[in-house]
Design an enzyme around this catalytic site. Sequence first.
Site, PDB file in Angstrom:
ATOM      1  N   ARG A 190      -1.463  -3.265   5.779  1.00 49.33           N
ATOM      2  CA  ARG A 190      -2.317  -3.337   6.964  1.00 49.33           C
ATOM      3  C   ARG A 190      -3.667  -2.669   6.753  1.00 49.33           C
ATOM      4  NH1 ARG A 190       1.317  -1.183  11.692  1.00 49.33           N
ATOM      5  NH2 ARG A 190       1.819   0.109   9.931  1.00 49.33           N
TER       6      ARG A 190
ATOM      7  N   ASP B 245      19.206  -0.671  -6.688  1.00 48.92           N
ATOM      8  CA  ASP B 245      19.560   0.738  -6.758  1.00 48.92           C
ATOM      9  C   ASP B 245      19.000   1.195  -8.097  1.00 48.92           C
ATOM     10  OD1 ASP B 245      20.813   3.157  -7.485  1.00 48.92           O
ATOM     11  OD2 ASP B 245      22.383   2.790  -6.027  1.00 48.92           O
ATOM     12  N   HIS B 246      17.926   1.959  -8.070  1.00 45.67           N
ATOM     13  CA  HIS B 246      17.214   2.180  -9.336  1.00 45.67           C
ATOM     14  C   HIS B 246      18.038   2.967 -10.343  1.00 45.67           C
ATOM     15  CE1 HIS B 246      16.075   6.069  -7.567  1.00 45.67           C
ATOM     16  NE2 HIS B 246      15.735   6.462  -8.773  1.00 45.67           N
TER      17      HIS B 246
ATOM     18  N   HIS C 275      23.368   5.832  -5.144  1.00 50.32           N
ATOM     19  CA  HIS C 275      23.273   6.170  -6.569  1.00 50.32           C
ATOM     20  C   HIS C 275      24.569   6.752  -7.143  1.00 50.32           C
ATOM     21  CE1 HIS C 275      19.222   5.364  -5.623  1.00 50.32           C
ATOM     22  NE2 HIS C 275      18.837   6.571  -5.263  1.00 50.32           N
TER      23      HIS C 275
ATOM     24  N   THR D   1       0.835  -1.208   0.000  1.00 49.28           N
ATOM     25  CA  THR D   1       0.000   0.000   0.000  1.00 49.28           C
ATOM     26  C   THR D   1       0.872   1.261   0.000  1.00 49.28           C
ATOM     27  OG1 THR D   1      -0.068  -0.122   2.397  1.00 49.28           O
ATOM     28  CG2 THR D   1      -1.942  -1.060   1.225  1.00 49.28           C
TER      29      THR D   1
HETATM   30  C1  BG6 Z   1      15.709   8.120  -4.137  1.00 48.08           C
HETATM   31  C2  BG6 Z   1      15.870   9.087  -2.998  1.00 48.08           C
HETATM   32  O1  BG6 Z   1      16.505   6.983  -3.939  1.00 48.08           O
HETATM   33  O2  BG6 Z   1      16.084   8.754  -5.353  1.00 48.08           O
HETATM   34  C3  BG6 Z   1      15.055  10.353  -3.235  1.00 48.08           C
HETATM   35  O3  BG6 Z   1      15.457   8.475  -1.788  1.00 48.08           O
HETATM   36  C4  BG6 Z   1      15.392  10.943  -4.580  1.00 48.08           C
HETATM   37  O4  BG6 Z   1      15.268  11.297  -2.195  1.00 48.08           O
HETATM   38  C5  BG6 Z   1      15.300   9.892  -5.672  1.00 48.08           C
HETATM   39  O5  BG6 Z   1      14.459  11.998  -4.824  1.00 48.08           O
HETATM   40  C6  BG6 Z   1      15.809  10.432  -6.978  1.00 48.08           C
HETATM   41  O6  BG6 Z   1      15.547   9.513  -7.998  1.00 48.08           O
HETATM   42  P1  BG6 Z   1      15.312  10.003  -9.494  1.00 48.08           P
HETATM   43  O7  BG6 Z   1      15.152   8.739 -10.270  1.00 48.08           O
HETATM   44  O8  BG6 Z   1      14.088  10.864  -9.483  1.00 48.08           O
HETATM   45  O9  BG6 Z   1      16.530  10.773  -9.865  1.00 48.08           O
END
Ligand code: BG6
Length: 500
Positions: free
Chosen positions: A50, A185-186, A248, A18
């Site tokens: 929840r 780690d996106h 990142h 959620t």
């Molecule tokens: C996240 C952070 O991992 O990455 C955020 O917790 C941040 O604080 C974000 O805003 C930034 O990601 P992006 O993809 O928008 O650059």
Amino acid sequence: MKSGRKLAPTIIVIFGGTGDLTKRKLIPAFYNLYIDGWMPEKFVIIGLGRTQWTDEDYKEHLHEGLVEFSRKGKPDEAKWQQFHASVSYFESNINDPEAYRGLADRLDAFDQEWGVRANRLFYLSIAPQFIEAATVNISKYELASRPDSDRIVVEKPFGYNKQTAVALNRLLSQTFQEEQIYRIDHYLGKETVQNILAFRFANALFEPLWNRNYIDYIQVTVAEQVGVEDRGSYYEHSGALRDMIQNHLLQVLCMIAMEAPISFQAEEIRNRKVDVMRAIRRLRPEEVHKYAVRGQYGPGWIAGRKVPGYREEPGVDPRSNTETYAAVQLYIDNWRWQGVPFYLRTGKRMQEKTSSITIQFRPVPHSTFSPTQAGNIMPNRLTINIQPTMDIRLRFTAKKQGLEMSLNPAEMVFDYDTCSTQTPEAYETLLLDAMRGDATLYMRSDQVEEAWDVITPIQEAWESRDSLDFPNYAAGTWGPESAEALIARQGHIWALNLHT
Ligand code: BG6
């Protein structure tokens, strides 16, 4: 055409179903994978939470998220109907063992219905204090009993410092083998970040120059225009160093600085990246003030709108010592990079939203041209724009057209938009990889621990001494002046206007 049809039947269980991430990122990513034909033929997504919701409430909530956050906008009604038939809600308390018994029954029921033991993907999008309950119970109820097909994805924050990250790795390793653990780690899923590997290792042109002999310095900037939004209470315990640099920016640095892997295998790439992390020079406590700068935004103007300072944001201590900006100067102690400064900076409420890498080459060793001709000679610069602009630009010097020999900077540009308008979101890439069992773009335990180790001296120095000048930059600017001074000492400036 590629498709995900060959993927084994998969059950995706989202802890934190959620939460904001599920609505903004995970469901839009799964939905886009679905309509582009990448999801397995048989799949279900079970969201855990929840909140007292029915399946219908839950789907309505997710639909709102799709409309607002999907890169493809409002979903096609018929396709959404098909997709959401595979989505369900499971009301549960993460600390309640009974809930896991119920979950086990649900998972078994799908296996029965499909006549096969499905792959299971557990996604932990929960606060760190709940991870123990989730993993202990997953183990106790044998929900992830097949190491070759059951996986767990763990969202950040991965620990709070080195010690807690080590403890978390140990905890996860009691239930899962390292091959099953996907630490996300996106940034590593972003198209432009992945392209660093292609650019470096599929071209012969740049690699011979990619070292201390030709490169003067490297900058990585991740600037955001947003403030902390409604995440004040989380951010108070995090700050820019933990929130962005530890993960990142250091991951991006590794992609730029790593040696060429022998093959495109997950372990090969991860080994080369961890080598970089290990080679980053650790700061001594007394050096921190020389190599690291912190900032906190005060009130200011963003896009013509007055915005409050960090200390006025909801959930933030009015005397907060948390940094919303961090800049660090790092060195990598190996043959390739000895003496080359790597400047990393990130901040909230900056003038522009932009993420970019600047590779600054050295000037020519001798100028053939007279000072009047060479007035505009600028050293070569390679700029890799990660977002929102996505391109790679190489600055070089050319003759100005005309009867005289006069020089001007020129640029060669590779622009992603001219190749495709449909760039997948980072989460689409990463979730598909997790379903396929490909951990190349995920972090291994040693990488995470080394990254904490790199920032530990800075963390400790900043925590032990309050910053007396906070807030030290106005919202809508490029951060504190001390960050300019940090790199001016070496005669460098931040590449602010990244497109020239
Ligand atoms: C996240 C952070 O991992 O990455 C955020 O917790 C941040 O604080 C974000 O805003 C930034 O990601 P992006 O993809 O928008 O650059």
